[in-house]
Design a protein around this motif. Structure first.
Motif, short mmCIF file in Angstrom:
data_model
loop_
_atom_site.label_atom_id
_atom_site.label_comp_id
_atom_site.label_asym_id
_atom_site.label_seq_id
_atom_site.Cartn_x
_atom_site.Cartn_y
_atom_site.Cartn_z
N SER A 216 -4.57 5.53 -1.81
CA SER A 216 -3.93 5.89 -0.55
C SER A 216 -2.42 5.96 -0.72
CB SER A 216 -4.26 4.85 0.52
OG SER A 216 -3.42 4.99 1.64
N LEU A 217 -1.81 6.97 -0.13
CA LEU A 217 -0.35 7.11 -0.15
C LEU A 217 0.26 6.74 1.20
CD1 LEU A 217 -0.01 10.45 -2.17
CD2 LEU A 217 0.16 8.09 -3.01
N ARG A 218 -0.56 6.25 2.13
CA ARG A 218 -0.04 5.89 3.44
C ARG A 218 0.98 4.75 3.30
NH1 ARG A 218 -5.46 7.44 4.73
NH2 ARG A 218 -6.25 5.46 3.95
N ASN A 219 2.11 4.92 3.94
CA ASN A 219 3.18 3.92 3.81
C ASN A 219 3.82 3.53 5.14
OD1 ASN A 219 4.71 6.14 4.48
ND2 ASN A 219 5.88 6.21 2.57
N LYS A 301 -12.53 1.98 3.60
CA LYS A 301 -11.62 2.81 4.40
C LYS A 301 -10.25 2.16 4.57
CE LYS A 301 -15.17 5.11 7.23
NZ LYS A 301 -15.71 5.27 8.61
N ALA A 302 -10.14 0.88 4.27
CA ALA A 302 -8.91 0.15 4.54
C ALA A 302 -7.88 0.32 3.43
CB ALA A 302 -9.22 -1.33 4.73
N ASP A 303 -6.62 0.03 3.78
CA ASP A 303 -5.53 0.05 2.81
C ASP A 303 -5.10 -1.36 2.41
OD1 ASP A 303 -5.13 2.91 2.87
OD2 ASP A 303 -4.23 2.65 4.85
N LEU A 304 -5.32 -2.33 3.28
CA LEU A 304 -4.85 -3.70 3.02
C LEU A 304 -5.71 -4.68 3.81
CD1 LEU A 304 -2.69 -5.70 1.91
CD2 LEU A 304 -1.33 -5.21 3.95
N PHE A 305 -6.13 -5.74 3.16
CA PHE A 305 -6.91 -6.80 3.80
C PHE A 305 -5.99 -7.99 4.06
CE2 PHE A 305 -9.64 -10.49 4.05
CZ PHE A 305 -10.71 -10.03 4.80
N PRO A 374 2.62 1.65 -1.23
CA PRO A 374 1.24 1.92 -1.65
C PRO A 374 1.01 1.67 -3.14
CG PRO A 374 2.40 3.96 -1.06
CD PRO A 374 3.26 2.82 -0.62
N ALA A 375 2.02 1.85 -3.97
CA ALA A 375 1.85 1.60 -5.40
C ALA A 375 1.60 0.12 -5.66
CB ALA A 375 3.08 2.08 -6.17
N LEU A 376 2.31 -0.75 -4.95
CA LEU A 376 2.09 -2.19 -5.09
C LEU A 376 0.69 -2.57 -4.62
CD1 LEU A 376 3.02 -5.08 -5.64
CD2 LEU A 376 4.09 -5.09 -3.36
N ARG A 377 0.28 -1.99 -3.50
CA ARG A 377 -1.09 -2.27 -3.02
C ARG A 377 -2.11 -1.87 -4.07
NH1 ARG A 377 0.54 0.55 1.82
NH2 ARG A 377 -1.04 2.15 1.37
N LYS A 382 -6.26 -3.38 -7.88
CA LYS A 382 -6.93 -3.23 -9.18
C LYS A 382 -7.04 -4.57 -9.90
CE LYS A 382 -6.83 -0.38 -13.38
NZ LYS A 382 -6.95 -1.49 -14.36
N ALA A 383 -5.97 -5.35 -9.87
CA ALA A 383 -5.99 -6.66 -10.52
C ALA A 383 -6.98 -7.60 -9.84
CB ALA A 383 -4.59 -7.27 -10.51
N GLY A 384 -7.03 -7.55 -8.51
CA GLY A 384 -7.99 -8.38 -7.79
C GLY A 384 -9.42 -8.01 -8.11
N GLN A 385 -9.69 -6.71 -8.20
CA GLN A 385 -11.02 -6.25 -8.53
C GLN A 385 -11.44 -6.73 -9.91
OE1 GLN A 385 -11.56 -1.96 -9.28
NE2 GLN A 385 -13.29 -2.02 -7.85
#
Length: 420
Positions: A216-219, A301-305, A374-377, A382-385
């Motif tokens: 996602s690129l949403r910021n 569908k989410a960008d951040l939990f 979005p790059a930090l997210r 990825k690291a969390g996964q």
């Protein structure tokens, strides 16, 4: 072991206790013969698919003794002359002197019914939670002369009196708990007890990696494409929904965001009112309880939990919420409070972000940062996964539990081969 195990649960089935359901199903797959005994009837309108896959028969004890007096009387008449009944009654009276409450009487009555109605093939009792289920299991085990074991989790660890925790841990054949934080606390109370850390882990078959898509690129700069926030948790004090609402109200007005909240609970109405008073109600969608399958779609569908857990006034707190593992399994960046066992999963700055509890300002600052980057997210997600898949899979914990229940490695391999 060769005999069935009765799992004593406070309520079954429960949407909020998927970790118990997935454990039962996994142990069945490894060859354990299970009977489910619930102290309460279900109240959730929905159920997860895993509940339909569980083969264990379910029985319900009298939720309120006065509603089933004949059942209680039959049990008492059948057991009152036995040595086990006298042992259990002595233990109960000792407990009652320290805890003279109606709930203590109900526990003994439920134990009477359990001991009387327990199938002959059951040779072991296992209680999930150190409070009421463990008391019922302990008294019934004394009546029937059976071993019992315990699984300790979160609220039960932090709200059960210390004398009671010491007693149960000392008498149980063995106990497990699902966080290193909980294990350390219980070891200080009962250093000689057979106690082990067994993470619940996540059944990755139910949470496979999402299809490969562009990140996602949403910021937060475009009202037509707001950043999609997701929070999942029952609306009770320890989940800190009010802290999250206050933090959202502190975000700059020009940041575009929407929150999906999943979960019901006693504070639902008050949280909606708070969102209205703080001027963020129009940006929040309240979904109530959802099944795992419905929730998986929300994660994707989410960008951040975000989860604003806190320590409640009575000491209750989260252990290691499964929803954090579920979110991370989908590559979703997580922002959570750095309390209890959450740092055992979320490494601050590496596989997620942690903020102090009860601090809307700190939460708002981190929310603004993650919404706008979005790059930090993507990096944190990825690291969390990778961390969940490497360190928190269901399989490792279930292998430990199967061995404790007496399923040897050869039998586990045989069952696994027959099921493949």
């Amino acid at each position: 072991m060769g005999r069935a195990v009765a799992f004593i649960l406070k309520g079954y089935p429960r949407l909020s206790e998927t970790f118990i359901a997935q454990e039962i199903r996994a142990l069945e797959e490894l060859g354990l013969d299970i009977r489910i005994v619930s102290l309460r009837h279900p109240t959730d309108r929905k159920r997860h698919h895993v509940h339909d896959e569980i083969r264990a028969p379910v029985s319900y004890l009298p939720e309120y003794l006065y509603r089933e007096p004949l059942r209680l009387l039959r049990s008492w008449r059948a057991l009152r002359g036995s040595p086990g009944y006298r042992l259990a009654r002595r233990a109960w009276l000792k407990d009652l002197r320290r805890d003279p409450t109606p709930n203590r009487g109900r526990r003994f009555g439920q134990a009477l019914v359990l001991a009387h109605e327990l199938a002959q093939e059951v040779g072991w009792l296992h209680a999930h939670f150190l409070h009421t289920p463990a008391s019922v299991a302990r008294y019934a085990a004394l009546m029937r002369g059976l071993p019992f074991s315990l699984s300790a989790h979160a609220k039960d660890i932090w709200t059960t009196p210390e004398w009671e925790k010491c007693q149960k841990l000392a008498e149980a054949r063995w106990s497990v708990t699902c966080t290193a934080t909980g294990e350390a606390h219980l070891r200080t109370l009962a250093p000689a007890a057979d106690l082990a850390l067994v993470y619940h882990g996540l059944d990755l078959r139910r949470f496979p990696a999402p299809p490969t898509t562009l990140p996602s690129l949403r910021n937060g700069s475009d009202e037509r494409e707001p950043v999609r926030l997701l929070s999942v948790g029952r609306m009770v004090e320890k989940k800190g929904t009010d802290v999250l609402i206050e933090a959202l109200a502190l975000l700059p007005a020009n940041i575009a965001w929407r929150l999906d909240h999943v979960g019901g609970g006693p504070l639902s109405a008050s949280m909606r009112r708070l969102a209205g008073r703080r001027g963020v109600a129009a940006r929040i969608r309240w979904h109530g309880p959802l099944t795992q399958e419905e929730l998986l779609k929300r994660y994707r569908k989410a960008d951040l939990f975000v989860l604003a857990s806190r320590i409640a006034g009575d000491g209750d707190r989260d252990g290691l919420p499964n929803v954090l593992m579920e979110a991370q399994s989908q590559g979703l960046a997580v922002l959570a409070s750095g309390i209890s066992a959450i740092p055992e999963l979320v490494e601050n700055g590496a596989s997620g972000r942690l903020v102090p509890p009860e601090n809307p300002n700190a939460l708002a600052t981190e929310l603004a940062r993650l919404i706008g980057d979005p790059a930090l997210r993507a990096r944190l997600g990825k690291a969390g996964q990778e961390r969940v898949r490497a360190c928190f899979s269901l399989q490792a914990g279930m292998t430990q539990l199967a061995a404790r229940f007496g399923l040897d490695a050869a039998e586990r391999r045989r069952v696994g081969a027959s099921g493949s």
